[in-house]
Each structure stands twice: as structure tokens, then as C-alpha cells.
Scaffold this active site. Structure first.
Site, short mmCIF file in Angstrom:
data_model
loop_
_atom_site.label_atom_id
_atom_site.label_comp_id
_atom_site.label_asym_id
_atom_site.label_seq_id
_atom_site.Cartn_x
_atom_site.Cartn_y
_atom_site.Cartn_z
N CYS A 47 39.24 20.81 3.66
CA CYS A 47 37.77 20.76 3.71
C CYS A 47 37.27 21.07 5.12
CB CYS A 47 37.27 19.39 3.25
SG CYS A 47 35.47 19.22 3.32
N LYS A 96 45.89 20.58 -1.46
CA LYS A 96 45.17 21.84 -1.23
C LYS A 96 44.89 21.96 0.26
CE LYS A 96 41.32 24.59 -3.03
NZ LYS A 96 40.66 25.01 -1.79
N ASP A 122 39.14 35.16 -2.41
CA ASP A 122 38.66 36.54 -2.55
C ASP A 122 39.04 37.21 -3.87
OD1 ASP A 122 37.63 36.17 -0.08
OD2 ASP A 122 38.96 37.55 0.97
#
Length: 613
Positions: A357, A397, A461
Site C-alpha cells: 500500500c 501482496k 497494466d
């Protein structure tokens, strides 16, 4: 062609002198306008107290619009629950009740219904918002009483998780038993200290270095060495060893007997998206083919304190067959406690730890991406949480690192696997880059190749099927792909990938998608005034991403790239032009066509600045 520009077919372009008829302005124009409003000088400089020039650090604001106005509804929108089904029920028994008890005054202030049909009543047979519903006439009788159909099933599953009143009281009174996670933290500290002692002795002793090839040759014939979580499994079943949450049955001697609690390979995952990754949006993505979904990032401390607003992020719809909860925090004890209470009281398939984050507030407190440089804290967190349950995977993550010029994920990823993580998602940007530049899929592949048996999920992306194929070829060691902004811009991307072809919805189909989202929002947040405005707010937040979609028929060289910006153009019809507008006032117009007029004094500024352009 100029890099970063999405060229539009000439027949849809708007001439420079005809900007008044345009509903979409270029991002470059918006940026220049914003800079003028912020009063930036031509040189982008400011003078300090001593009169010396210095670069203005506010020139590149990124992240969130923290000073946006927040709309608060009036008190008349809160009707006492004793009157929800109309008059004639049991009177309110709560002394000094704060809610409205004058039903006539409430109905007069509520205004006209927003439509002739209540989606909640139509699909379920009963609307719990009763007379406070903004579609109440469709389910009230002549006397104004709320109607309940005979086929209504109160126990029918719709959503689960959240926090019960009993659990909330236990957490607030600190009466919940966290002895298990405290014990796991102590064991993790012992393993960490033992590892550090081993690392300190190895350079001093040549014998220890010479023993490593022997250990590696033994590992070729046997399963991977057991981590702290694997050791817990072998305490109960001697014939089993595990890697993460994968259990290997040594009695059969076949790799086919690997039984993962959650299969993270060859899947399409929806990224846990703060604010916009809510339950109604996840339902939309599931219908388009997302395999695995994850709730919005939830902070560990509010969860442990029993705050209902944070626990709402753990709610799961019945359509989410594989669902996880993402945690964020800066303290291993607090994160482990949050993971334990979620594992024991909710229905989830995995728990994810966010160490990527980039939000300033989270980072400055030592959470999020700051954990990538606090490896001692990260080790305790991963070891303890991964050992909570042998059938509940614990995933991580992360980003490439903190700084754009110093990537550390290739060093951290093997350690996270050793500590017991079942899977790792790697976003191919650093914290410093946020969402600018292109995701580095070559580096993602480099990191994925270092994992032994742990799945590595690539992220960044992907906005089209062509992007997906290109990234999978570039990173063959990546097990699965996670999609975030691509799903926000075009949630049907999951369908495109699975059908191996592009889908170009019409403006009418896109509008129906917005209507479906509103229906799901009214079902989730409620169909009363408060629920309608909550649905509107999240719809507008989503629209701040949706407007970026450019139909392929309008592009000269599709597919659209996620970081490209369009020229000034108009759509093929009025609705398509309106949906392509980057002006938030046009988004409000769209919401009014679905949810009625906005309240007086309403204004909207998107939370995410979203620097894709």
C-alpha cells in the site's frame, strides 16, 4: 505515433475551436487547469521565508483528494425501527430513542419515490427498509403497512461475514481469547532468532558452508523442508509434510496428491481495491468471469477493536465462491489477532497481507509498503499468520520496493515463501511510482523464477486480452494474473480473456451495467435515503475510472493501453459521449438518471486522483 497518446479516428475528433460541444476534455487540459487553480508559478518554484527559491514539493500531488467535501444526510432519513413496517406494530421500547417517531413528518420529508419497482422486494420478496424505502409504494398496502410475500425466506443466503453484536461486545471488552496467536508469535520469534544466529555463524565457519550442497541434494529426493507452519502440521500427522497450505501425502509418493486449500494457479484474480472494490462491484466482476475475489483492505487495529465500519469490508456475497480478506497493519501481534478472529468467525478462503500500500498515512505509520523494509516485523507476521490454520492459506501482496531505482522484491519473495506464505502477488511498480510509468513484467518474471513451489501472481497494466497474452509470454513463471484498474475501467475484461476476444458493449449495455450496479448497491447498503446516497457515492467513485474506457470502434489502433490518454473526441451517440466525460458534473447527471435527483447542497470530488493518465 507519439508514445502515451491514444489516437482517435478522425471522424470522432473534436476540432480545437469547437470545445463547447465536447463532453470529454483531455487530461492534459485538466492538469493545466488544476495547476492554474493551485496557483503554481511558471517555473514551479516557491520562495521560502528567507526569500530563496526552492522547488515547490506540492507540484506533483498524488494519491488521494483528502480535502474533498463529504456529504452527510439529514436526520429525517433515520426512522425508528418500530415504524419501519408502518403503524400498528409494537411501540418503541428504547428510552430516549434518537430516531424519528413521527411517521407522517418522515414520509413528507422523504419525498416522492424514485421508481415504481423496488429491486430488493422483487428479488427477495421483502424489503427490510419498509416505509423508509425510496421505492416503498411497490411493497406497501392501502394502510401503509409493509408487505412480505409468502415465499420470502428469511434464512436464504445472500451475504455473510461482518460482525455480530456478541462478537463486537467481546472484542470491545477485550474478552476474546487471543492466546493462540500470542503463542504463535513467540514461536515465530524463536525461529527468527535461530535463523539470525545461524546466519551469523555461517561466515565464521567454513564447515557450515560446505554442508549446504549436501542438504540441497537431500532436498531433491524429499519434499521441501518444513516451515514453522509445516511443523505444526506434522505434529498431528507424521506422514504429511506441507508447503504453504499444500499438503503432500508421502505414503502415496505421487505429486498428484498435492491438495491445495485454494488453487492460485491459472486463475484471474480481482485486486483488492480500496473504496471501489466493494461488494456490488465484485458481484459485477464475478458475473464477467473473475475466479477469485478479495475484499477491500481492512486495517487490523479497527478489526480487533470491533469497529463495525471496518468489519463491513469482510462481507462476502454468495456468488463469491473463492473469497479472501486483505489485512493491513504495522504490528505483528495486532495483525495476527485480526487474522485469528477472521479465521475463527468468518467464512473466507484465504487471508492476504498488504505490504504494498503506497498511501502516505499507512506508510508513515510503518504499515503497507513500509513492511518491505521492516523484515524482522514482516517475518513475525507471516510466520504467525501462516501457522494459524493448515487449511486457510495466508498470502502476501507486495510491490517491487519502496524506491523506483531500488527493487527488493527478488530478495524478499523467497524469504516470504520460506516463512510459510501460500502465494505472493507482485505489482510491478514501486511505492514511489504509485501508478505512473509501466509495470515491470520482466522484473515480475525474475522474481517468479526464484519461487520454488509457491505460486506468484503478476499484477499491473492489463486492460485487454492482448495485454494478458503479452504478459503471460513475457513472464512464463507467473502462475496467475491479478487485475485492478483494468477491471475498474472495463469489468468485462475477465470475459474477454476467457473468450480470447474483445467485447465492445454499446452505450446502452454499459448503462444497463450501471443500473445493475445500483440495484446491487441498494440491496447491499439499503434502499432508504441513506442507502441510495451511499450507492450514489460509490457509483460516482467507480465512474471516475469507467469514463476512461474508449470503444475500439473509435480508436485507430486498438486495443487501448491503460496509461495512454485520448485526444478530444465525442462518442457515437449522446450517451456514449456523456459516459466518456471526465467532468464529475456529468457523472452526477448519470447518477440522477438512475437514483433520482441529488440532495440539495450535494457535491462530489473523487477520492482517487488515479494518475493513469
Amino acid at each position: 505515433m507519439e508514445a502515451g497518446i491514444c489516437y482517435i479516428k478522425p471522424e470522432y475528433l473534436v476540432q480545437e475551436g469547437n470545445e463547447s460541444s465536447l463532453a470529454v476534455t483531455s487530461d492534459k487540459g485538466e492538469t493545466n487547469k488544476r495547476k492554474r487553480e493551485e496557483g503554481e508559478t511558471e517555473a514551479g518554484k516557491a520562495k521560502d521565508a528567507g526569500g530563496n527559491n526552492k522547488w515547490n514539493k506540492k507540484e506533483r500531488k498524488r494519491g488521494q483528494n483528502k480535502n474533498r467535501p463529504v456529504f452527510k444526510d439529514e436526520r429525517y432519513s433515520h426512522l425508528c425501527h418500530s415504524l419501519i413496517d408502518g403503524t400498528g406494530g409494537e411501540p418503541c421500547s428504547v428510552p430516549n430513542c434518537r430516531y424519528v417517531h413521527d411517521l407522517d413528518a418522515f414520509l413528507a420529508a422523504k419525498g416522492e419515490d424514485l421508481g415504481p419497482e423496488c429491486y430488493v422486494y422483487t428479488t427477495k420478496g421483502y424489503c427490510a427498509r419498509g416505509v423508509s424505502c425510496r421505492f416503498a409504494k411497490s411493497h406497501t398496502d392501502e394502510l401503509g403497512r409493509n408487505i412480505k410475500q409468502q415465499e420470502y425466506n428469511e434464512k436464504a443466503p445472500t451475504t455473510c461475514n461482518g460482525i455480530s453484536s456478541e462478537l463486537q461486545v467481546r472484542l470491545r471488552k477485550r474478552d476474546y481469547d487471543f492466546s493462540r496467536c500470542k503463542e504463535l508469535i513467540k514461536r515465530a520469534e524463536q525461529l527468527r532468532d535461530a535463523r539470525k544466529q545461524t546466519e551469523q555463524k555461517q561466515p565464521e565457519s567454513g564447515d557450515a558452508l560446505e554442508e549446504q550442497p549436501v542438504q540441497a541434494s537431500e532436498a531433491d529426493e524429499q519434499p521441501e523442508p518444513a516451515t514453522e507452519k509445516q511443523a505444526k502440521c506434522t505434529d498431528t500427522v507424521d506422514t504429511e509434510t506441507s508447503a504453504g497450505c499444500v499438503i503432500y501425502d508421502s505414503t502415496t509418493g505421487r505429486d498428484a496428491e498435492l491438495k491445495p486449500a485454494v488453487d492460485f494457479r491459472d486463475k484471474l484474480l480481482l485486486s483488492p481495491l480500496t473504496t471501489v472494490g466493494n461488494l456490488p462491484f465484485r458481484r459485477i466482476c464475478k458475473e464477467f468471469g473473475a475466479d477469485i475475489t478479495c475484499g477491500e483492505m481492512a486495517c487490523a487495529m479497527p478489526l480487533v477493536k470491533g469497529l463495525g465500519q471496518e468489519w463491513a469490508l469482510t462481507k462476502r456475497h454468495e456468488s463469491e465462491d473463492v473469497f479472501g480478506v486483505q489485512l493491513c497493519g504495522n504490528n505483528p501481534n495486532m495483525i495476527a489477532q485480526a487474522a485469528q478472529v477472521i479465521a475463527e468467525t468468518t467464512q473466507v478462503n484465504f487471508i492476504d497481507l498488504n505490504i504494498g500500500c503506497p498511501i502516505d498515512l499507512i506508510y508513515q505509520q510503518g504499515g503497507g509498503s513500509a513492511l518491505m523494509r521492516r523484515t524482522n516485523i514482516l517475518e513475525l507476521t507471516v510466520r504467525s499468520c501462516a501457522a494459524l490454520s493448515d487449511r486457510l492459506p495466508f498470502t502476501v501482496k507486495m510491490r517491487t520496493g519502496i524506491y523506483a531505482d531500488k527493487s527488493v522484491a527478488h530478495e524478499l519473495l523467497p524469504l516470504v515463501e520460506e516463512w510459510g506464505a501460500s502465494a505472493v502477488t507482485l505489482h510491478g511498480r514501486s511505492r514511489e511510482q504509485r501508478y505512473t510509468k509501466h509495470a515491470n513484467w520482466s522484473y515480475i518474471e525474475e522474481c517468479a523464477a526464484k519461487a520454488k513451489r509457491m505460486p506468484v501472481i503478476g499484477n499491473g497494466d492489463i486492460l485487454s486480452y492482448e495485454d494478458y497474452v503479452e504478459r503471460r509470454k513475457l513472464a512464463p513463471h507467473v502462475s496467475s494474473v491479478m487485475i485492478g484498474r483494468g477491471a475498474l475501467i472495463k469489468p468485462w475484461i475477465f470475459q474477454e480473456i476467457k473468450e480470447h476476444k474483445a467485447w465492445e458493449p454499446s452505450s446502452g449495455q454499459r448503462y444497463d451495467l450501471l443500473r445493475k450496479y445500483c440495484n446491487y448497491g441498494l440491496e447491499h447498503w439499503g434502499s432508504d435515503t441513506k442507502g441510495v446516497e451511499t450507492t450514489r457515492r460509490f457509483l460516482l467513485e467507480w465512474q471516475s475510472f469507467l469514463y476512461r474506457y474508449i470503444p475500439e470502434a473509435l480508436q485507430q489502433a486498438p486495443p487501448q493501453k491503460i496509461n495512454s490518454r485520448p485526444q478530444k473526441y465525442r462518442g457515437r451517440d449522446e450517451m456514449e459521449t456523456l459516459m466518456s466525460s471526465g467532468n464529475s458534473a456529468d457523472w452526477v447527471k448519470l447518477s440522477e438518471s438512475l437514483l433520482g435527483r441529488v440532495p440539495e447542497g450535494f457535491s462530489f470530488v473523487p477520492k482517487h486522483k488515479a494518475n493513469a493518465f
